[in-house]
Design a protein around this motif. Structure first.
Motif, PDB file in Angstrom:
ATOM      1  N   GLY A 409      47.891  48.651 -32.910  1.00 15.09           N
ATOM      2  CA  GLY A 409      48.569  49.903 -33.217  1.00 15.09           C
ATOM      3  C   GLY A 409      50.055  49.873 -32.935  1.00 15.09           C
ATOM      4  O   GLY A 409      50.710  50.913 -32.895  1.00 15.09           O
ATOM      5  N   VAL A 427      46.976  51.975 -36.932  1.00 12.85           N
ATOM      6  CA  VAL A 427      46.524  53.189 -36.241  1.00 12.85           C
ATOM      7  C   VAL A 427      45.667  52.810 -35.040  1.00 12.85           C
ATOM      8  O   VAL A 427      44.609  52.195 -35.197  1.00 12.85           O
ATOM      9  N   TRP A 433      47.525  60.626 -30.691  1.00 12.44           N
ATOM     10  CA  TRP A 433      47.794  60.224 -32.077  1.00 12.44           C
ATOM     11  C   TRP A 433      47.330  61.308 -33.042  1.00 12.44           C
ATOM     12  O   TRP A 433      48.022  61.636 -34.001  1.00 12.44           O
ATOM     13  N   GLN A 436      49.637  64.308 -33.309  1.00  9.17           N
ATOM     14  CA  GLN A 436      50.850  64.017 -34.067  1.00  9.17           C
ATOM     15  C   GLN A 436      50.564  63.812 -35.555  1.00  9.17           C
ATOM     16  O   GLN A 436      51.410  64.089 -36.393  1.00  9.17           O
ATOM     17  N   ARG A 437      49.373  63.342 -35.844  1.00 13.47           N
ATOM     18  CA  ARG A 437      49.023  62.990 -37.219  1.00 13.47           C
ATOM     19  C   ARG A 437      48.720  64.207 -38.087  1.00 13.47           C
ATOM     20  O   ARG A 437      49.117  64.279 -39.247  1.00 13.47           O
TER      21      ARG A 437
END
Length: 636
Positions: A409, A427, A433, A436-437
């Motif tokens: 990642g 990823v 994560w 934020q994604r």
């Protein structure tokens, strides 16, 4: 009396006018003298310099670009001399008429005219500009016979870039192309404007771009005296250019070529690394392309063919493609369990062939399960249920922390392209994560059920082949991680001195030796009695490995049957390996897009690569025959 008085008055007026005129003349001469002193004395140096600048022109002399060779000295990129037909605008008269006349002698295409006009706008009047490059011997002879007809036109020898192996290692080496506005901006930001005077080409991708300033060299200059019309009269002084430095790579060109052929017409990627240094032995992305097409500007037809090809040959899958790792993720999960104390090697579970979490059932590939499964068996026979349970016990935070320490990642920083701008991060899934994604709050929440599929390398997991290869090399090197790199030495062309790219460890992960021994033994078992056994049958060296299969689309509980699935929706085949186990010299990751089972498609390629690198054995023997083998119901 009256006449006398008038004469005196006239005389006075005359004297006044004469005096005024004298003063005016004196002032005028004083101004002229002052201007003369200002120009000839005070501003002497300034105007002398300007006069010299008008009389003398500096013509840049472009340096020879550095050569790129593999670890054994095989040339991958070099320069060759060829004849170019060039026009000096100040001496050629009417350019359009001259070019039309030249077209009757040599072949001049519309693209040549277009390029000439663009270069004409950028060049000075006294510089020669190419109208045709790489003339044939016949064209040179035809022009020489009619040279008298074309004042200001001449044939010159120039150096051109060439990639003698064509498509081999094209994604690693990259290519050069004509300088664009974007390139000029980069040159200005790097404060290299002066050094690129007269340079037409620059590295666009790969090593050619990453090591551009090493390969380019230092531009020289020639002082030329010119007349008022801008015509060159004579050469006054020449400062020779300094050739660019050469690059000697860690790459093995023969290994690279064998690996590319092993893929055939299949899409995929392979990265092979020396685990003790991080030096890349092979970096394969298929399909490939011929970098020679780009040197003088790729034709619209060739660009359309490459850009619109369904298999996307311009994408470097080794650093740009992000894929689920599938079961190749399991050895790292097992090591994480040992290091965090979530499992012991001998701790076993009863595998019924599925794992139920909430209202969802996660199924194993083997109907009915594997029975009692300990850590060794979970890796050798690739038991999904074992890792469903392990992921649930470990939790996503522990998984993400451990995998992040392996570099998954994250960009590796490989020396390809411009810094790390061309490398994908992939990823590494985690609650942070996901926040934020996704944008909507309901999408940002991490659900415990999402952790289950992470344990078998599915779910949100997506890593580049080079990240997977780096992680495998780190495992082979007992936790000591190196940055993957392609350049072994930078060679100074003047002195011959070699400047090594020193292999410096990024980090030592400090894994316990007894835990590493468990994983090494299990991965060795994969190739002796497990899913990689057929591919490595009869190997005279001990190789550790792990097969993997990554879903391209969800089966929604149905059983996977390759023959019933369209090719572009078939599973990806993966394999990681290193050998010899006792002192690894090579570690690799293989991906075959839509290749189905890893044991069937990816493992045989790894065997060919290892046979050649460790034994010098060419494909065609047992390893080549294994490529067509079909695995049993344990295959991954």
């Amino acid at each position: 009396m009256g006449d006398f008085h008038n004469s005196e008055a006239d005389l006075d007026r005359f004297r006044f006018r004469l005096g005024f005129a004298a003063v005016f003349v004196l002032l005028a001469f004083a101004l002229l003298l002052g201007r003369f002193v200002w120009l000839q004395v005070i501003q002497h140096d300034f105007y002398r310099t300007r006069a010299e600048d008008n009389r003398i022109a500096l013509i840049p002399v472009v340096p020879n670009r550095g050569v790129i060779t593999d670890r054994n000295g095989v040339v991958l990129a070099h320069n060759y001399s060829a004849f170019t037909l060039e026009i000096t605008p100040s001496q050629a008269g009417k350019l359009d008429e001259t070019i039309d006349a030249l077209a009757e002698v040599v072949d001049i295409q519309p693209k040549d005219r277009k390029r000439f006009k663009r270069l004409l706008d950028e060049a000075k009047n006294f510089e020669s500009i190419p109208i045709r490059t790489r003339l044939s011997d016949d064209e040179v002879a035809r022009f020489a016979a009619q040279r008298y007809r074309f004042p200001g036109v001449e044939i010159k020898a120039r150096l051109f870039r060439q990639y003698p192996l064509g498509h081999v290692a094209s994604h690693a080496i990259g290519y050069i192309g004509r300088i664009t506005d974007r390139d000029l901006k980069w040159i200005e930001e790097s404060e290299q404007q002066a050094n690129y005077k007269g340079t037409d080409h620059i590295g666009k991708t790969g090593l050619e771009q990453h090591y551009e300033f090493e390969l380019h060299g230092e531009t020289g200059y020639e002082q030329v005296e010119i007349d008022a019309g801008g015509r060159a009269l004579r050469s006054l002084k020449r400062i020779p250019p300094v050739p660019g430095n050469n690059l000697q790579l860690t790459l093995d060109a023969k290994l690279q070529e064998i690996t590319e052929k092993a893929f055939g017409d299949r899409k995929g990627a392979l990265v092979a690394i020396d685990p003790t240094t991080g030096g890349i032995l092979a970096l394969v992305s298929t399909p490939t392309f011929d970098p020679n097409l780009f040197i003088d500007g790729i034709s619209p037809e060739n660009w359309k063919e490459l850009n619109e090809h369904p298999d996307k040959p311009m994408i470097n899958r080794t650093i740009n493609g992000a894929y689920p790792p599938g079961s190749t993720f399991k050895p790292f999960m097992a090591l994480a369990a040992l290091e965090t104390g979530k499992r012991t090697a001998g701790q076993a579970i009863a595998d019924p062939g599925y794992f139920t979490f909430g209202n969802h059932t996660f199924r194993d590939d083997k109907k009915g399960g594997h029975g009692m499964v300990d850590m060794y068996k979970s890796i050798v026979h690739s038991c999904d249920t074992y890792y469903y349970m392990l992921a649930n016990d470990m939790g996503i935070d522990n998984i993400a922390k451990f995998m992040g320490s392996l570099g998954l990642g994250q960009r590796t920083g490989i020396d390809i392209g411009k810094d790390d701008s061309g490398e994908s991060k992939g990823v590494l899934p985690s609650p942070e994560w996901k926040r934020q994604r996704f944008k909507r709050p309901e999408q940002q929440k991490w659900y415990a059920g999402e952790t289950i599929s992470i344990g078998i390398g599915q779910g949100y997991n997506a890593y580049t082949p080079i990240q997977l290869a780096q992680a495998t090399a780190t495992l082979a090197n007992n936790g000591v991680m190196f940055r993957p790199h392609l350049v072994r030495h930078i060679v100074d062309t003047k002195s011959g001195e070699k400047r090594p790219i020193e292999p410096k460890p990024i980090r030592d992960l400090g894994w316990k030796r007894q835990n590493l021994d468990v994983i090494h033994r299990a991965m060795l078992g994969v190739n002796k009695e497990g899913t990689g056994a057929r591919a490595f049958a009869g190997a005279p060296y001990q190789a550790a490995g792990k097969t993997g299969t990554a879903q391209v689309f969800s089966l929604k509980g149905a059983q996977y049957k390759e023959s019933a699935v369209r090719k572009h929706l078939r599973d990806h085949a993966l394999f990681i390996a290193y050998a010899p186990v006792e002192a690894p010299k090579i570690a690799l990751a293989v991906l075959v897009e839509n290749g189905g089972f890893g044991a069937q498609s990816a493992a045989p390629i790894a065997r060919m690569v290892m046979d050649y690198y460790l034994l010098g054995k060419l494909p065609g023997g047992a390893a080549a025959e294994d490529a067509d083998a079909v695995e049993d119901d344990n295959e991954e």
